[in-house]
Design a protein around this motif. Structure first.
Motif, PDB file in Angstrom:
ATOM      1  N   ALA A   1     -33.751  73.603 -82.642  1.00  9.43           N
ATOM      2  CA  ALA A   1     -34.745  73.062 -83.579  1.00  9.43           C
ATOM      3  C   ALA A   1     -34.053  72.020 -84.438  1.00  9.43           C
ATOM      4  O   ALA A   1     -33.034  72.315 -85.061  1.00  9.43           O
ATOM      5  CB  ALA A   1     -35.316  74.176 -84.436  1.00  9.43           C
ATOM      6  N   SER A   2     -34.592  70.808 -84.433  1.00  5.87           N
ATOM      7  CA  SER A   2     -34.019  69.717 -85.224  1.00  5.87           C
ATOM      8  C   SER A   2     -35.012  69.297 -86.295  1.00  5.87           C
ATOM      9  O   SER A   2     -36.176  69.032 -85.993  1.00  5.87           O
ATOM     10  CB  SER A   2     -33.712  68.506 -84.331  1.00  5.87           C
ATOM     11  N   VAL A   3     -34.546  69.211 -87.526  1.00  2.33           N
ATOM     12  CA  VAL A   3     -35.423  68.844 -88.641  1.00  2.33           C
ATOM     13  C   VAL A   3     -35.176  67.389 -89.018  1.00  2.33           C
ATOM     14  O   VAL A   3     -34.033  66.975 -89.178  1.00  2.33           O
ATOM     15  CB  VAL A   3     -35.144  69.744 -89.864  1.00  2.33           C
ATOM     16  N   GLU A   4     -36.240  66.619 -89.091  1.00  2.00           N
ATOM     17  CA  GLU A   4     -36.118  65.229 -89.552  1.00  2.00           C
ATOM     18  C   GLU A   4     -37.091  64.992 -90.699  1.00  2.00           C
ATOM     19  O   GLU A   4     -38.195  65.516 -90.696  1.00  2.00           O
ATOM     20  CB  GLU A   4     -36.414  64.258 -88.400  1.00  2.00           C
ATOM     21  N   THR A   5     -36.670  64.203 -91.650  1.00  2.00           N
ATOM     22  CA  THR A   5     -37.520  63.967 -92.827  1.00  2.00           C
ATOM     23  C   THR A   5     -38.441  62.779 -92.589  1.00  2.00           C
ATOM     24  O   THR A   5     -38.451  61.818 -93.344  1.00  2.00           O
ATOM     25  CB  THR A   5     -36.667  63.699 -94.078  1.00  2.00           C
ATOM     26  N   ARG A   6     -39.173  62.869 -91.524  1.00  2.00           N
ATOM     27  CA  ARG A   6     -40.178  61.854 -91.237  1.00  2.00           C
ATOM     28  C   ARG A   6     -41.240  62.540 -90.394  1.00  2.00           C
ATOM     29  O   ARG A   6     -41.012  63.594 -89.825  1.00  2.00           O
ATOM     30  CB  ARG A   6     -39.570  60.688 -90.449  1.00  2.00           C
ATOM     31  N   VAL A   7     -42.403  61.925 -90.327  1.00  2.00           N
ATOM     32  CA  VAL A   7     -43.462  62.450 -89.466  1.00  2.00           C
ATOM     33  C   VAL A   7     -43.917  61.340 -88.526  1.00  2.00           C
ATOM     34  O   VAL A   7     -43.640  60.169 -88.771  1.00  2.00           O
ATOM     35  CB  VAL A   7     -44.666  62.974 -90.280  1.00  2.00           C
ATOM     36  N   PRO A   8     -44.590  61.686 -87.440  1.00  2.64           N
ATOM     37  CA  PRO A   8     -45.084  60.630 -86.549  1.00  2.64           C
ATOM     38  C   PRO A   8     -46.092  59.743 -87.278  1.00  2.64           C
ATOM     39  O   PRO A   8     -46.729  60.183 -88.251  1.00  2.64           O
ATOM     40  CB  PRO A   8     -45.761  61.398 -85.411  1.00  2.64           C
ATOM     41  N   PRO A   9     -46.234  58.503 -86.827  1.00  2.00           N
ATOM     42  CA  PRO A   9     -47.105  57.536 -87.509  1.00  2.00           C
ATOM     43  C   PRO A   9     -48.505  58.076 -87.834  1.00  2.00           C
ATOM     44  O   PRO A   9     -49.019  57.838 -88.921  1.00  2.00           O
ATOM     45  CB  PRO A   9     -47.191  56.379 -86.495  1.00  2.00           C
ATOM     46  N   PHE A  10     -49.102  58.841 -86.913  1.00  2.00           N
ATOM     47  CA  PHE A  10     -50.490  59.265 -87.149  1.00  2.00           C
ATOM     48  C   PHE A  10     -50.616  60.279 -88.275  1.00  2.00           C
ATOM     49  O   PHE A  10     -51.720  60.620 -88.678  1.00  2.00           O
ATOM     50  CB  PHE A  10     -51.127  59.806 -85.849  1.00  2.00           C
ATOM     51  N   LEU A  11     -49.500  60.766 -88.798  1.00  2.00           N
ATOM     52  CA  LEU A  11     -49.558  61.763 -89.877  1.00  2.00           C
ATOM     53  C   LEU A  11     -49.042  61.245 -91.218  1.00  2.00           C
ATOM     54  O   LEU A  11     -49.049  61.973 -92.213  1.00  2.00           O
ATOM     55  CB  LEU A  11     -48.737  62.996 -89.496  1.00  2.00           C
ATOM     56  N   ARG A  12     -48.603  59.990 -91.222  1.00  2.00           N
ATOM     57  CA  ARG A  12     -47.963  59.490 -92.440  1.00  2.00           C
ATOM     58  C   ARG A  12     -48.857  59.570 -93.673  1.00  2.00           C
ATOM     59  O   ARG A  12     -50.025  59.223 -93.617  1.00  2.00           O
ATOM     60  CB  ARG A  12     -47.503  58.034 -92.230  1.00  2.00           C
ATOM     61  N   GLY A  13     -48.259  60.035 -94.733  1.00  2.00           N
ATOM     62  CA  GLY A  13     -48.976  60.046 -96.005  1.00  2.00           C
ATOM     63  C   GLY A  13     -50.076  61.083 -96.093  1.00  2.00           C
ATOM     64  O   GLY A  13     -50.961  60.998 -96.933  1.00  2.00           O
ATOM     65  N   GLN A  14     -50.031  62.097 -95.228  1.00  3.50           N
ATOM     66  CA  GLN A  14     -51.089  63.102 -95.260  1.00  3.50           C
ATOM     67  C   GLN A  14     -50.576  64.431 -95.803  1.00  3.50           C
ATOM     68  O   GLN A  14     -51.287  65.439 -95.761  1.00  3.50           O
ATOM     69  CB  GLN A  14     -51.676  63.292 -93.862  1.00  3.50           C
ATOM     70  N   GLY A  15     -49.334  64.417 -96.260  1.00  2.00           N
ATOM     71  CA  GLY A  15     -48.805  65.619 -96.887  1.00  2.00           C
ATOM     72  C   GLY A  15     -48.665  66.811 -95.962  1.00  2.00           C
ATOM     73  O   GLY A  15     -48.700  67.955 -96.404  1.00  2.00           O
ATOM     74  N   GLN A  16     -48.516  66.545 -94.678  1.00  2.00           N
ATOM     75  CA  GLN A  16     -48.302  67.670 -93.779  1.00  2.00           C
ATOM     76  C   GLN A  16     -47.217  67.326 -92.772  1.00  2.00           C
ATOM     77  O   GLN A  16     -46.848  66.164 -92.604  1.00  2.00           O
ATOM     78  CB  GLN A  16     -49.599  68.060 -93.072  1.00  2.00           C
TER      79      GLN A  16
END
Lengths: 240, 240, 240, 240, 240, 240
Positions: B43-58
């Protein structure tokens, strides 16, 4: 409990029609409409088999799936332009291929390959199920043209069911599909067999009892689809 | 009725072990062995989300799957060298991703992405189910490390069942899988929910009654897998 | 002058172990650990040769290299998903292939192909050298299984040396490698021959005298690696 | 001992010429001929840096390498048509890039990127070395045009040496290269530093003493190349 | 009405030269310069035909086109690095291939394939026309070398014409091409036949009368190009 | 002189119909049938422009072209599966895009992008011309929906003409196209302007006089196509 967006009863299919012969060149073709979903299914016969089957005296049935870029609400990118098929596309075409092979005696088919192309012209949910149901008709016509109707060992159709705000329902359209709590696809045979079952929890795991209800809806729905398939083949004979 | 090739009872899993911490750098890792099948899950944790989720707080949880070229009886070509992932690979990694997302509260996770890499080191059937079962452990460790164990809303494990010459059996190995009449994969939760069901007829359509028996076997098998997962996490705490 | 980050003397290898038989299906396999670097090397035998060698009565040895996405500190993208192997990957697998071919009599091998897959499970510097050293063991086992040990004309191992803040040192780990002023890889044979030399200035061109010191360190280091290789093969025979 | 195919003495370069300004649009260009090998090197300046360097106040130097399909004895396939660069191409362009970066102060360069394109018009061995030697001239011209000649911290040239039937020789042509027992490339600086060393055994491992002789030949050869580079730059100034 | 940017009369070609033998290895080669446009055209003969022609006793002529990254004002990305040829590139190489096939008797050629590689070294407009004109010379040399000059059934050359601020003009350079209201390419034979006509409105549809004027200019221009081609072939014979 | 395979007079189009609204989701759509050729044309509006036009206050019109695998006599491979669009496909979609841009005022369109997808459902020759003729109708509908009918500056249609055994003829079907001595495509405007002319000799160069006859046929043919386009738009208004 809420109503379905379309106002349909829980166990009602959308209007389904199958038109044969739309494709001029294909050995078999069926244009299937399930509500606003419209898929052109063609069967192409080639006198060769894939490398792994050469010289084994049996045939092969495979499928490819595509969606016109503007079959959907917003234009999707063209897979040929992007340079690869999405995982979703590949998953669907593998499903269609497996489902149709389940009703063909590949030995009886002999050394030839039938490719089922399912191209979505308009999409409103349930495109993979419509593809399977339509492809079966195209396949039956192609086999008849080859004089190999006996290689067709069964009748296959597919329908989706899901858990929605209106409870368990049959034949999800796009409005329902995009919000369903669970989404299932059933590929069944006319004599009650299971070819494929795919059930996916979308929002929450679902209960075995709920699954049973969805299965019952699918059995009812495919019964109606089998009749539509038969009528399409019968109409074709009449007009011949 | 015949015996299973391995001599196992119909409802017996192969020996299962889960070893945590095999990967030095990953935020969570589990090396799962199910008989001769061995999968390294990280399991790798990255402090980013895919483009379709940006700015949605999830957040998001996704998976990638691979098989070392010589995990199998005969060497398979390396997907990186061929330049694309096969349809089978994409189908499996989509399944793993969906299965794990079903036990995570993505809002509670917050804006980060967890990628579960499942790489098969040795293959003897059931690699997708072992991947899911192992990935859950890797995910649980990563979430704990993030101080977000509460985002883990359930315990998920997977097992395959099938119809073979020995009848309906639990946890197919390669010898059984390659000859099964039907092949099913169940992804279930510890509290009895269904996350994914996939059933495929290989040689002949199968009956609803047969499906029920397979489902029962899967419920028994996953109960045992849930225990192995918990022990692996417990052992890890002790040694810490 | 500074100490090495690991506190090792300048001419000390990290702890090295080689475990054979990790891969169930491969004709030869070796899991090599050099400090925190861990590479699974398998040898696969196929009864075919590449097109350019057909009908010439000789065999071929080739290599492929990969790194699990989370073998590294931060997750790297999966090459199969990106759709191509990086330049670095191709450069390394070409080096491994050349190095191993240098110790095989391809005529004596006869018309077959041996592929050495080197997959990095954990990375802490020196993965290409560990791959070569481990692959030699996998290759030796595969040749023995073929009854063609005589085609193995020499013993090959590899080690990196570099100029660091602690001066010229043997066997760089990641902490040293990422900051080295010069980085060299030596592939040597047990009888003192040179198979490959690669030296790269990272921050500043380096002097011929410095190169000589690095070469001396490599000669010492590979002597120890040759012993570890032999022990791994000997242990295997005992346990057989 | 045999004569060289070309009749050259062991320590003789082929005739070398460098013509500047062949490319109309490039910020710097050099057409280098080393015997029958002919490479067009251009330097292109762009006011951007790669993503990993953004906002760090430094520049970047990179290289791309290509070969016209019919630069060689038999036509090679066009890499653009095949859809990917070979491992060999990538290895070479990485080498060229590293070699040229070794003589540039990237901080002094400031936030811009210089791409060195080396395209082989005619090939007769030694194309990577000719590329490096020619690219240095193109780079020097481009830096002068930018008013940043101070960012050029050294003079770099490259030459191949090898062990052949005629013994250790300088500057292999294709006839020698294709049969050499060992092949080495040296990238050196005018003040005697080592930028890159690559030595490969082709038929048999070679001895440290042999390597020393090859190194000596390379030092002699590059000395001559440094003079040719300087003359090309001087002629250019005169004609301006 | 305005002057042309170059000050040329409306019906004047730029200076055209064709140098043969630039490529050392090719069976035929021509370096054509049309003003600032410079294209290296090579003809490569292979004793095989594409699969669709096997066993039919006839040959094939095909073309590939490329542009060095810095042939243009600003550096273009290398197609080999991007992993595919642009639509423009493919369109041009298909045009070159068709144009040259139009002057070859493929039956008389016999079972072999000639590939015409046209690589633009410097670009200043009209690269596709220069490619065709130069490729014809390379082809003629290659056919002569094969002793099959009789398979060459005609002489082909190409020129662009356009509607610009200076009115209808012959042989557009880049400054004109980038602003033309209409752009046409004519591939004509020495005996007045049409091989290809391509006309494109850029800013506004153009009139049939305008098209006629452009056609007339092309007829004049190709007449001059036919002479340059012949001279290049004649000079080559003299120097032989 | 021979009859045409279809028995049509030399200057007769095949029956042409255009049906609007076939696509449920597209901002404009037209299903055009020209004899046995059938193309679904959709216009999709997006509120973005390609990168090279950002912030310039103008819009863009582009096209993509595809053919269902079994639109043809023998099944063609699916471009999405092959992983790239053929040169022919790219050439056609570039032609369609240019042709339609020729009748749009991109400034008046404003910052948005209209993509015209032309997908061939059944092919019997002339698919690129049918695509252009149909796409103009889809475009007109989309512009009307945007309230920007004024951005449509002209009416565009296309038709093929060719030299066949029956002499110069209008609107080639597949039987004629595959054997034509020359093949030309004309994209013309309703007020007599030329948008695109493409003429290709297939078997022999053709004469300027022949070209004039073909041009005359195209002028007659497009006149009829303009009427069909207008009727389709008029019928749509009536039914609204």
């Amino acid at each position: 409990m809420f109503e379905r967006p379309s106002g349909r009863p829980d166990d009602a299919l959308r209007p389904v029609t199958i038109e044969t012969g739309f494709s001029t060149h294909a050995e078999g073709s069926a244009l299937i409409r399930v509500g606003g979903t419209e898929v052109l299914c063609t069967a192409s016969v080639e006198t060769r088999v894939p490398p792994f089957l050469r010289g084994q005296g049996q045939g092969w049935v495979t499928a490819e799936y595509g969606m016109l870029p503007r079959a959907t609400h917003t234009r999707g990118s063209r897979e040929a332009a992007r340079g690869k098929q999405s995982g979703r596309t590949q998953e669907i075409q593998r499903l269609i291929g497996r489902s149709l092979r389940a009703c063909v005696d590949l030995k009886a088919l002999g050394e030839c390959m039938i490719t089922l192309d399912c191209d979505v012209l308009n999409a409103d949910g349930g495109t993979r199920c419509a593809s399977i149901t339509g492809a079966w008709v195209a396949l039956a016509i192609a086999l008849e043209g080859l004089g190999k109707s006996k290689a067709l060992t069964g009748q296959v159709a597919a329908v989706s069911c899901g858990l929605t705000d209106a409870g368990p329902v049959l034949d999800l359209d796009y409005a329902e599909d995009s919000k369903a709590q669970a989404d299932t696809n059933f590929v069944l045979t006319a004599d009650g067999g299971i070819v494929e079952i795919q059930g996916t929890a979308e929002e929450r795991p679902f209960r075995p009892e709920e699954f049973q209800i969805l299965f019952g809806l699918a059995q009812k729905g495919t019964k109606e689809l089998f009749a539509v398939q038969k009528e399409a083949l019968a109409r074709r004979k009449e007009s011949a």
